[in-house]
Scaffold this motif. Structure first.
Motif, PDB file in Angstrom:
ATOM      1  N   LEU A 296      13.398 101.896   7.427  1.00  0.00           N
ATOM      2  CA  LEU A 296      14.530 101.472   6.622  1.00  0.00           C
ATOM      3  C   LEU A 296      14.388 101.952   5.185  1.00  0.00           C
ATOM      4  O   LEU A 296      13.283 102.113   4.670  1.00  0.00           O
ATOM      5  CB  LEU A 296      14.657  99.945   6.648  1.00  0.00           C
ATOM      6  N   LYS A 297      15.519 102.152   4.547  1.00  0.00           N
ATOM      7  CA  LYS A 297      15.544 102.578   3.155  1.00  0.00           C
ATOM      8  C   LYS A 297      15.525 101.361   2.241  1.00  0.00           C
ATOM      9  O   LYS A 297      15.638 100.218   2.684  1.00  0.00           O
ATOM     10  CB  LYS A 297      16.787 103.427   2.883  1.00  0.00           C
ATOM     11  N   ASP A 298      15.395 101.637   0.942  1.00  0.00           N
ATOM     12  CA  ASP A 298      15.346 100.551  -0.030  1.00  0.00           C
ATOM     13  C   ASP A 298      16.636  99.739  -0.026  1.00  0.00           C
ATOM     14  O   ASP A 298      16.602  98.507  -0.131  1.00  0.00           O
ATOM     15  CB  ASP A 298      15.083 101.117  -1.430  1.00  0.00           C
ATOM     16  N   TRP A 299      17.772 100.436   0.082  1.00  0.00           N
ATOM     17  CA  TRP A 299      19.028  99.689   0.060  1.00  0.00           C
ATOM     18  C   TRP A 299      19.200  98.858   1.322  1.00  0.00           C
ATOM     19  O   TRP A 299      19.859  97.806   1.295  1.00  0.00           O
ATOM     20  CB  TRP A 299      20.210 100.645  -0.132  1.00  0.00           C
ATOM     21  N   ASP A 300      18.593  99.295   2.467  1.00  0.00           N
ATOM     22  CA  ASP A 300      18.617  98.467   3.670  1.00  0.00           C
ATOM     23  C   ASP A 300      17.861  97.168   3.443  1.00  0.00           C
ATOM     24  O   ASP A 300      18.338  96.081   3.794  1.00  0.00           O
ATOM     25  CB  ASP A 300      17.979  99.232   4.842  1.00  0.00           C
ATOM     26  N   PHE A 301      16.674  97.291   2.871  1.00  0.00           N
ATOM     27  CA  PHE A 301      15.889  96.084   2.602  1.00  0.00           C
ATOM     28  C   PHE A 301      16.615  95.152   1.634  1.00  0.00           C
ATOM     29  O   PHE A 301      16.573  93.926   1.789  1.00  0.00           O
ATOM     30  CB  PHE A 301      14.521  96.462   2.026  1.00  0.00           C
ATOM     31  N   ARG A 302      17.289  95.716   0.632  1.00  0.00           N
ATOM     32  CA  ARG A 302      17.979  94.868  -0.333  1.00  0.00           C
ATOM     33  C   ARG A 302      19.143  94.114   0.319  1.00  0.00           C
ATOM     34  O   ARG A 302      19.340  92.919   0.072  1.00  0.00           O
ATOM     35  CB  ARG A 302      18.474  95.728  -1.497  1.00  0.00           C
ATOM     36  N   HIS A 303      19.898  94.795   1.179  1.00  0.00           N
ATOM     37  CA  HIS A 303      20.992  94.124   1.872  1.00  0.00           C
ATOM     38  C   HIS A 303      20.468  93.051   2.826  1.00  0.00           C
ATOM     39  O   HIS A 303      21.030  91.949   2.911  1.00  0.00           O
ATOM     40  CB  HIS A 303      21.832  95.147   2.635  1.00  0.00           C
ATOM     41  N   LEU A 304      19.411  93.372   3.565  1.00  0.00           N
ATOM     42  CA  LEU A 304      18.847  92.399   4.492  1.00  0.00           C
ATOM     43  C   LEU A 304      18.257  91.201   3.758  1.00  0.00           C
ATOM     44  O   LEU A 304      18.350  90.063   4.233  1.00  0.00           O
ATOM     45  CB  LEU A 304      17.782  93.072   5.357  1.00  0.00           C
ATOM     46  N   ALA A 305      17.636  91.444   2.623  1.00  0.00           N
ATOM     47  CA  ALA A 305      17.062  90.338   1.852  1.00  0.00           C
ATOM     48  C   ALA A 305      18.140  89.392   1.346  1.00  0.00           C
ATOM     49  O   ALA A 305      17.907  88.183   1.219  1.00  0.00           O
ATOM     50  CB  ALA A 305      16.241  90.883   0.681  1.00  0.00           C
ATOM     51  N   GLN A 306      19.310  89.917   1.068  1.00  0.00           N
ATOM     52  CA  GLN A 306      20.386  89.072   0.554  1.00  0.00           C
ATOM     53  C   GLN A 306      20.950  88.131   1.613  1.00  0.00           C
ATOM     54  O   GLN A 306      21.479  87.069   1.273  1.00  0.00           O
ATOM     55  CB  GLN A 306      21.503  89.948  -0.016  1.00  0.00           C
ATOM     56  N   ILE A 307      20.856  88.508   2.879  1.00  0.00           N
ATOM     57  CA  ILE A 307      21.377  87.641   3.944  1.00  0.00           C
ATOM     58  C   ILE A 307      20.266  86.904   4.668  1.00  0.00           C
ATOM     59  O   ILE A 307      20.536  86.188   5.636  1.00  0.00           O
ATOM     60  CB  ILE A 307      22.206  88.466   4.952  1.00  0.00           C
ATOM     61  N   CYS A 308      19.029  87.056   4.234  1.00  0.00           N
ATOM     62  CA  CYS A 308      17.892  86.395   4.883  1.00  0.00           C
ATOM     63  C   CYS A 308      17.804  84.951   4.392  1.00  0.00           C
ATOM     64  O   CYS A 308      18.011  84.662   3.210  1.00  0.00           O
ATOM     65  CB  CYS A 308      16.602  87.144   4.568  1.00  0.00           C
ATOM     66  N   ASP A 309      17.485  84.026   5.296  1.00  0.00           N
ATOM     67  CA  ASP A 309      17.348  82.623   4.915  1.00  0.00           C
ATOM     68  C   ASP A 309      15.888  82.290   4.634  1.00  0.00           C
ATOM     69  O   ASP A 309      14.990  83.122   4.785  1.00  0.00           O
ATOM     70  CB  ASP A 309      17.914  81.706   6.003  1.00  0.00           C
ATOM     71  N   ALA A 310      15.645  81.048   4.209  1.00  0.00           N
ATOM     72  CA  ALA A 310      14.306  80.643   3.770  1.00  0.00           C
ATOM     73  C   ALA A 310      13.313  80.658   4.922  1.00  0.00           C
ATOM     74  O   ALA A 310      12.184  81.138   4.777  1.00  0.00           O
ATOM     75  CB  ALA A 310      14.364  79.251   3.134  1.00  0.00           C
ATOM     76  N   ARG A 311      13.697  80.132   6.087  1.00  0.00           N
ATOM     77  CA  ARG A 311      12.764  80.067   7.215  1.00  0.00           C
ATOM     78  C   ARG A 311      12.347  81.451   7.673  1.00  0.00           C
ATOM     79  O   ARG A 311      11.160  81.707   7.923  1.00  0.00           O
ATOM     80  CB  ARG A 311      13.413  79.303   8.368  1.00  0.00           C
ATOM     81  N   THR A 312      13.307  82.378   7.761  1.00  0.00           N
ATOM     82  CA  THR A 312      12.980  83.730   8.192  1.00  0.00           C
ATOM     83  C   THR A 312      12.138  84.453   7.153  1.00  0.00           C
ATOM     84  O   THR A 312      11.244  85.231   7.493  1.00  0.00           O
ATOM     85  CB  THR A 312      14.267  84.509   8.467  1.00  0.00           C
ATOM     86  N   ALA A 313      12.413  84.218   5.878  1.00  0.00           N
ATOM     87  CA  ALA A 313      11.622  84.849   4.824  1.00  0.00           C
ATOM     88  C   ALA A 313      10.167  84.403   4.895  1.00  0.00           C
ATOM     89  O   ALA A 313       9.244  85.220   4.744  1.00  0.00           O
ATOM     90  CB  ALA A 313      12.216  84.527   3.456  1.00  0.00           C
ATOM     91  N   VAL A 314       9.925  83.123   5.130  1.00  0.00           N
ATOM     92  CA  VAL A 314       8.548  82.639   5.267  1.00  0.00           C
ATOM     93  C   VAL A 314       7.888  83.261   6.494  1.00  0.00           C
ATOM     94  O   VAL A 314       6.708  83.643   6.462  1.00  0.00           O
ATOM     95  CB  VAL A 314       8.541  81.102   5.338  1.00  0.00           C
ATOM     96  N   SER A 315       8.621  83.388   7.594  1.00  0.00           N
ATOM     97  CA  SER A 315       8.063  84.001   8.807  1.00  0.00           C
ATOM     98  C   SER A 315       7.684  85.448   8.551  1.00  0.00           C
ATOM     99  O   SER A 315       6.617  85.914   8.981  1.00  0.00           O
ATOM    100  CB  SER A 315       9.070  83.908   9.950  1.00  0.00           C
ATOM    101  N   LEU A 316       8.539  86.191   7.856  1.00  0.00           N
ATOM    102  CA  LEU A 316       8.234  87.586   7.551  1.00  0.00           C
ATOM    103  C   LEU A 316       7.016  87.691   6.638  1.00  0.00           C
ATOM    104  O   LEU A 316       6.167  88.577   6.812  1.00  0.00           O
ATOM    105  CB  LEU A 316       9.440  88.247   6.889  1.00  0.00           C
ATOM    106  N   ALA A 317       6.909  86.786   5.672  1.00  0.00           N
ATOM    107  CA  ALA A 317       5.773  86.823   4.758  1.00  0.00           C
ATOM    108  C   ALA A 317       4.470  86.528   5.488  1.00  0.00           C
ATOM    109  O   ALA A 317       3.438  87.157   5.215  1.00  0.00           O
ATOM    110  CB  ALA A 317       5.983  85.823   3.629  1.00  0.00           C
TER     111      ALA A 317
END
Length: 800
Positions: free
Chosen positions: A133-154
């Motif tokens: 994925l490109k940088d802009w893909d990550f930025r778009h995905l990060a904007q729609i990511c919720d707290a639970r999924t962000a913790v799981s990814l981390a």
């Protein structure tokens, strides 16, 4: 002619009216322009400067005919090449590839947010593996990511671009205003006794703030005075003290404390010691229920993900503990309260651990000092604690009493810190700031406790395949064959008659590590997972001091003064270990150094006497204990200090370890009785020091724990030639101390019942068809990625 007749005539000839009006206006214009007064009036509003001639003319580029003909020929050739069959195939596939890889990421993220728990776990694993994925893909995905999924990814080690940047990135709040806001936040916790004591002693009322900038950007620089720097550090240490109470942590979070902590993180972005204390404040707050959303909105999830991948082991461990407390979607989720730190695993795992290995350090010890690899040069112990590596008074994990060892340098206290906002805080250093085009920050230069430095062998640069294979075979062969037998370099000086230790190893298993440059600051975290990857390794910490003068951890609250008693300390640690689910249907192995062995004994006795099932299972499932220099009958240094207690003023811990103290003898008698009853299946190994320890205060060697005090009439006993400090520090992996410890763990894990094998697996349910489809598409994309990258080369060769 009347007015009505004139109107009738004009209606008959409308064109005449229009032409007449135009003619009247034109005549009036010429008359006005001809008069000097009119020209003077209009000249004031008209630019009299004539336009340049070159700007009024159109510019033309004249191309010679042969150049034009050649360019047209190339354009026609390009159109013909695009019509070839290979291009007809590649172009649609390229467009499909770009569309498919983005679509898969979006759909996987949707499953990770809305699917069932097994589906979410698999979707997160697939998202972590997507590296195209490109940088802009990550930025778009990060904007729609919720707290639970962000913790799981981390927790799965995802790319840090999955997380949104912190609020006001590149700006730092003015320290004067930050101090005022922290003063107000802590004042609202009154009438809490700890807060009252801290305000009266360390935090005076702040002066009113007027006409200052709230935030400082890259163009603004302010020098933070030493007094303000010390005060901010005191506040962080005090927050670490009071946030051990979950109710206080909940109040601070509700009052916006996480935002203030983020500003402190920006200020001390290059001070690893202060950041580790700040991270422990976050770890205390992470125990509070329903705080994941607060951590996510304040930007701390992305920061903790960066710290988990930084070079400093302190930030790695404490941030991993914080994320483990926040990850409620993990099927193996455990809560780690204060004083309990997971050393392995620090990320999500597919299986439950097969054993719990618990390390308890001794007096003036710490996780990254007591359990580090042995130094090449001998270390010394200071009675006053002045040689402590970490100077934070409430820093309970990393207080030490040994010489500082980080790159052989000593840290100097900064007199003033210029604050320059940096784009990347956390683990970013001066080189990163320089790469980003930012000004140099002349601030904190805190040493880093780096991970183990693995030395890789140089590749064999030989063109001939047979010769290269022969050389690699010779390199991988052992230095000695099986006919040789190598004795361990740290072979014990003495041992009991019934010991089962192996004092040598076969030559084909020996790897000479005498000149190895690898060094670890925490061998339980970096060595044991290689030998026992399915085990959970936990480090226990507690504050301690040799003298009352160095007992700085009691400065923030008078209530800490009674915590030095071994009985109170053991009860507190046992309660927090039980919360961490230690010994839940798996064996436990304890490794205690010095006073840590006494705490281990007392915690096991309290576990046997407890009526709570979670506490009882700790003693029930204890299968191995390793005592390293434990004063079972006390230490002579405590009695020696009583003769000059007017000078040394020994602490509570030292007084309780007096030689032949009644409490120690009674505890040892009860423990020996339990070894023959409740703990009869437990493997016990005791190690005693065979060399005196050098004291820096008076420059003479002293035997801290005698052989008689370290010996117990149960299990194996070994007398090593090391001093008291080196008993917990193997020289390398093939030393006798480490290999014998592995034997104890191996025997404890072997005692496990075989019918619990299926319980280790993660709960599996049949995923829906969409998850299966996503897995198939992801595998196809990963395999087709290389093919699509190779197709343009084929096209070029075909055209040629």
């Amino acid at each position: 002619m009347s007015l009505e007749d004139l109107k009738t005539t004009l209606r008959r000839y409308p064109k005449l009216v229009g032409l007449g009006g135009v003619g009247i206006l034109t005549t009036a214009g010429f008359l006005l322009y001809g008069s000097p007064q009119a020209r003077h009036f209009f000249g004031q509003y008209v630019d009299k400067k004539a336009p340049e001639s070159d700007k009024r003319r159109a510019e033309y580029i004249y191309i010679k005919y042969h150049i034009y003909r050649e360019s047209m020929r190339k354009m026609q050739q390009k159109q013909e090449d695009e019509k070839k069959w290979i291009s007809v195939i590649i172009n649609p596939l390229g467009k499909w590839w770009k569309t498919a890889k983005h679509s898969v990421a979006w759909r996987l993220l949707n499953i990770a947010q809305t699917g069932s728990q097994p589906e979410r776990l698999k979707a997160v694993q697939q998202l972590v593996c997507m590296d195209h994925l490109k940088d802009w893909d990550f930025r778009h995905l990060a904007q729609i990511c919720d707290a639970r999924t962000a913790v799981s990814l981390a927790r799965c080690g995802a790319d840090t671009r999955w997380f949104m940047p912190v609020h006001r990135r590149g700006c730092i709040k003015n320290p004067k205003m930050l101090l005022s806001e922290l003063h107000g936040m802590l004042a609202r916790l009154r009438p809490m006794g700890c807060v009252q004591h801290f305000f009266s002693k360390y935090f005076p009322d702040q002066d009113p703030i007027e006409d200052i900038h709230e935030y400082l950007n890259q163009e603004q620089t302010i020098v933070l005075a030493t007094a303000d720097t010390d005060l901010l550090k005191e506040i962080i240490s005090f927050l670490h003290h009071i946030t051990k109470d979950p109710d206080v942590s909940a109040k601070i979070i509700k009052d916006g404390g996480l935002v203030h902590l983020m500003e402190l993180r920006k200020i001390f972005c290059d001070d690893n010691e202060t950041l580790s204390t700040l991270c422990k404040v976050l770890a205390n707050m992470s125990v509070v229920p329903d705080v994941v959303e607060h951590f996510f909105t304040s930007g701390w999830v992305g920061t903790l993900a960066e710290w988990q991948q930084c070079a400093d082991l302190r930030l790695q461990v404490v941030s991993a503990k914080t994320m483990a407390n926040l990850d409620h979607d993990d099927p193996n989720q455990c809560t780690y309260p204060p004083n309990v730190y997971p050393l392995h695993p620090r990320v999500r795992t597919r299986r439950k651990p097969k054993a719990d290995i618990v390390f308890v350090h001794g007096l003036l010890g710490g996780v990254f000092i007591t359990w580090r690899q042995r130094d090449r040069k001998p270390t010394e112990l200071g009675l006053y604690g002045k040689n402590a590596f970490y100077t934070s008074e409430s820093d309970d994990v990393f207080l030490v009493g040994e010489q500082k060892r980080v790159n052989g340098t000593k840290q100097k206290k900064a007199q003033g810190m210029p604050l320059v906002p940096t784009q990347n805080a956390g683990d970013n250093n001066q080189e990163q700031n320089k790469a980003n085009g930012q000004p140099k920050v002349e601030g904190f230069k805190d040493p880093v406790l780096k991970a183990i430095k693995k030395v890789e062998e140089d590749p064999v640069m030989i063109s001939d395949a047979a010769t290269k294979e022969f050389v690699e075979t010779l390199r991988n062969q052992p230095e000695l064959d099986s006919d040789w037998e190598v004795v361990h370099p740290d072979i014990p000086l003495d041992a009991n008659m019934n010991c089962e230790g192996k004092f040598s190893m076969s030559g084909n298993e020996w790897r000479n590590q005498e000149n190895n440059e690898e060094y670890t600051n925490c061998w339980p975290m970096e060595w044991l997972p290689d030998d026992y990857p399915d085990s959970r390794i936990i480090g226990i910490d507690y504050t301690s001091a040799v003298t009352e003068w160095s007992a700085n951890f009691t400065k923030y609250c008078p209530c800490e003064k009674g915590q030095g008693h071994i009985d109170v300390r053991a009860s507190t640690l046992l309660e927090r270990i039980a919360v961490s689910d230690v010994g839940n249907e798996r064996p436990i192995v304890w490794i205690g150094h010095s006073m840590g062995g006494l705490l281990t004994k007392l915690m096991l006795l309290k576990s046997i006497d407890s009526h709570e099932p979670k506490v009882q299972q700790i003693a029930k499932n204890t299968k191995g204990i390793v005592f390293l220099g434990t004063p079972h009958r006390g230490s002579s240094i405590a009695k020696w200090q009583q003769h000059i207690q007017m000078i040394l003023s020994p602490s509570i811990e030292v007084k309780e370890m007096e030689e032949n103290a009644p409490k120690l003898l009674e505890m040892h008698r009860r423990f020996m009785g339990c070894l023959n009853t409740a703990l009869r299946h437990c493997k016990v190994m005791s190690v005693a020091e065979g060399s005196p320890t050098m004291l820096t205060t008076f420059k003479f060697p002293l035997r801290i724990v005698t052989e008689e005090s370290s010996r117990i009439n149960f299990g194996d006993f070994y007398l090593l030639k090391d001093d008291h400090l080196s008993l917990s520090k193997p020289i390398y992996r093939q030393s006798f101390l480490y290999q014998r410890l592995l034997h104890v763990i191996r025997e404890a894990v072997k005692e496990r019942q075989p019918d619990t094998k299926d319980q280790n697996e993660m709960p599996q349910t049949s995923p829906n068809q969409e998850v299966i489809l996503m897995n198939i598409v992801a595998a196809l994309l990963k395999g087709a990625k290389g093919l699509f990258e190779y197709l343009p080369r084929v096209a070029v060769r075909f055209n040629t």
